[in-house]
Enzyme design. Structure first.
Site, PDB file in Angstrom:
ATOM      1  N   ILE A  51       0.873  -1.185   0.000  1.00 56.01           N
ATOM      2  CA  ILE A  51       0.000   0.000   0.000  1.00 56.01           C
ATOM      3  C   ILE A  51       0.909   1.233   0.000  1.00 56.01           C
ATOM      4  O   ILE A  51       1.654   1.444   0.948  1.00 56.01           O
ATOM      5  CB  ILE A  51      -0.920   0.011   1.236  1.00 56.01           C
ATOM      6  CG1 ILE A  51      -1.814  -1.228   1.236  1.00 56.01           C
ATOM      7  CG2 ILE A  51      -1.754   1.293   1.275  1.00 56.01           C
ATOM      8  CD1 ILE A  51      -2.739  -1.364   0.043  1.00 56.01           C
ATOM      9  N   HIS A  88     -12.992   4.863  12.659  1.00 61.27           N
ATOM     10  CA  HIS A  88     -14.004   5.893  12.935  1.00 61.27           C
ATOM     11  C   HIS A  88     -13.650   7.158  12.180  1.00 61.27           C
ATOM     12  O   HIS A  88     -12.486   7.557  12.084  1.00 61.27           O
ATOM     13  CB  HIS A  88     -14.223   6.128  14.430  1.00 61.27           C
ATOM     14  CG  HIS A  88     -13.133   6.768  15.221  1.00 61.27           C
ATOM     15  ND1 HIS A  88     -12.964   8.132  15.294  1.00 61.27           N
ATOM     16  CD2 HIS A  88     -12.190   6.218  16.020  1.00 61.27           C
ATOM     17  CE1 HIS A  88     -11.960   8.391  16.120  1.00 61.27           C
ATOM     18  NE2 HIS A  88     -11.462   7.269  16.548  1.00 61.27           N
ATOM     19  N   GLU A 100     -17.820   7.976  17.144  1.00 55.02           N
ATOM     20  CA  GLU A 100     -17.076   7.054  18.010  1.00 55.02           C
ATOM     21  C   GLU A 100     -16.623   7.781  19.249  1.00 55.02           C
ATOM     22  O   GLU A 100     -16.633   7.238  20.360  1.00 55.02           O
ATOM     23  CB  GLU A 100     -15.871   6.497  17.258  1.00 55.02           C
ATOM     24  CG  GLU A 100     -15.094   5.412  18.008  1.00 55.02           C
ATOM     25  CD  GLU A 100     -14.024   5.971  18.922  1.00 55.02           C
ATOM     26  OE1 GLU A 100     -13.739   7.179  18.850  1.00 55.02           O
ATOM     27  OE2 GLU A 100     -13.506   5.221  19.757  1.00 55.02           O
TER      28      GLU A 100
END
Ligand code: DTR
Ligand code: CA
Ligand code: ZN
Ligand code: ZN
Length: 443
Positions: free
Chosen positions: A48, A129, A175
């Site tokens: 990535i 979140h 959250e």
């Protein structure tokens, strides 16, 4: 450091086993050849690019800057963050769903993204979140998890991945108010749908500026997947305990869904031992800007962000490709630290194996996690219950790297499996320090 001795039925992660031969030494049967490595995954996870992850974080920073400095629930910056992430996913071919809820008198939203295809009865879900605290932009908490998870989802699209299992990603709201969004998602998912989620992987703070590498220990097989990834990078890990019940994995766990995840640290202080194995600054917080206005795009460690984003990809690929019933093994682990005296006597760490019929396998996996400043000094042996000794690693004057984080294989087929096995480690030359962080046997 955890002092647990644990027996786990572990997912034998594939592709991370280092097939290093373990020569049998001492009064015993003939020496052994290296056993074949564990089967590789059907499709290897891609790297990535951390630059892509940081580009998302730059966008989230801009959004916060343009919206009173935050991305909090009930504030404009939150919905702007959601619109950014959703736009990327829609363009990449995901089926996105926005789930609306109310909390503290304000409207909130979860963003759910499904990758078309895969067995709908076996879902691998990853999430973060999307909201920040009102005090700041929340770039590490939890822009880092948001961006890392987003970039893995985009990598799935770039690869045109067709996994055996169904992939789902989630970005939860509110959250910071008490996991409101994830609770709403789990509570409004029919039980039959909840039972189809084989794993929920949570990524809440994965780029802390003074980072640690913590792996959730809520589920043995999921913990093993991440630990095996970091073993391929020679990065020692620790069990994550600070966040138990404090992030979006908690509602999933309460509903009986297996959970795992990664964490790079918050306001706890990094110890000297942790600084020795991970670098950074001891006596300082892992993230001194936790829940503060300085949690900006300058509040990141690129290596942690890179390694953790790659770990997310590794877990998503390994848990969703290949067979729908991944191979399993039984793991016996000792996570008690044992100091290795400099140029001193050998030390040992034991595990008691029980419940395994017959003899040990010809490819017994010996997972070793040793923190050390000069591994060339180390001699490592596996000692079977009858005293037979298998050489796993010789000393080497040319190996000046630190740490030994790898999995050896030993042909222990002549050994009865049950009994007390020992890892024996000796530092045979002066001027370096270290300790056994953990080790495990997988049958
Ligand atoms: N990220 C924090 C919650 C938190 C604090 N420590 C941990 C450890 C692991 C996961 C989450 C956390 C927050 O959102 O306030
Ligand atoms: Ca990378
Ligand atoms: Zn927070
Ligand atoms: Zn958080």
């Amino acid at each position: 450091m955890s002092t647990r001795l644990t027996l786990r039925h572990a997912l034998t992660a594939i592709g991370a086993v280092t097939a290093l031969s373990a020569a049998l030494i001492g009064a015993s049967p003939a020496a052994t050849a290296a056993a074949p490595a564990a089967p590789a995954p059907t499709v290897a996870a891609p790297d990535i690019p951390v630059a892509n992850v940081k580009a998302h974080l730059t966008q989230l920073q801009s959004i916060a800057t343009a919206n009173s400095g935050n991305r909090a629930h009930g504030r404009p910056g939150y919905k702007a963050s959601l619109d950014y992430v959703k736009g990327k996913l829609d363009a990449a071919g995901y089926t996105t769903t926005i789930q609306q809820f109310t909390s503290s008198g304000a409207t909130g939203w979860n963003l759910i993204a499904d990758w078309p295809g895969g067995d709908a009865n076996h879902v691998v879900m990853s999430g973060a979140h999307l909201d920040s605290v009102t005090a700041g932009p929340g770039i590490n908490d939890d822009g880092s998890g948001t961006a890392g998870t987003l970039e893995v989802a985009l990598a799935v699209s770039r690869a045109g991945l067709q996994p055996t299992k169904h992939l789902r990603f989630g970005w939860f709201g509110a959250e910071e108010l008490g996991m409101i969004g994830s609770k709403y998602y789990v509570n409004n998912l029919p039980a039959a749908e909840r039972s189809k989620i084989d794993a929920y992987l949570n990524f809440d703070m994965i780029g802390s500026p003074n980072p640690g590498y913590f792996v959730y220990d809520d589920n043995g097989p999921l913990e093993t997947v991440f630990k095996d990834f970091f073993a391929t990078r020679g990065i020692p890990t620790e069990i994550e305990t600070e966040g138990d019940g404090r992030s979006d994995h908690a509602p999933f766990k309460s509903a009986g869904v297996p959970v795992g995840g990664l964490f790079s640290g918050a306001d706890y202080t990094k110890t000297a031992a942790q600084a020795q194995k991970w670098g950074g600054t001891s006596g300082q917080a892992f993230d001194a800007c936790y829940h503060r206005s300085c949690d900006t795009s300058a509040n990141l460690n690129d290596s942690a962000l890179d390694n953790n984003s790659d770990a997310i990809a590794y877990a998503v690929w390994n848990l969703s490709t290949g067979t729908t019933t991944p191979p399993t093994g039984t793991v016996f682990e000792n996570t008690t630290d044992v100091a290795i005296p400099d140029a001193g006597a050998a030390v040992t760490s034991s595990v008691t194996v029980s419940g395994i019929a017959g003899n040990a396998p010809s490819a017994l996996q010996v997972g070793v996690d040793i923190v050390h400043t000069y591994r060339g000094d180390l001699v490592i042996d596996l000692v079977a219950p009858d005293g037979s000794t298998y050489r796993l690693k010789n000393s080497s004057g040319s190996d000046s790297a630190g740490n030994v984080v790898t999995t050896y294989t030993a042909n222990a087929s002549s050994e009865v499996a049950n009994g007390v096995w020992k890892l024996k480690v000796q530092d045979v030359a002066r001027v370096d320090t270290g300790y056994i962080n953990s080790w495990k046997l997988t049958f």
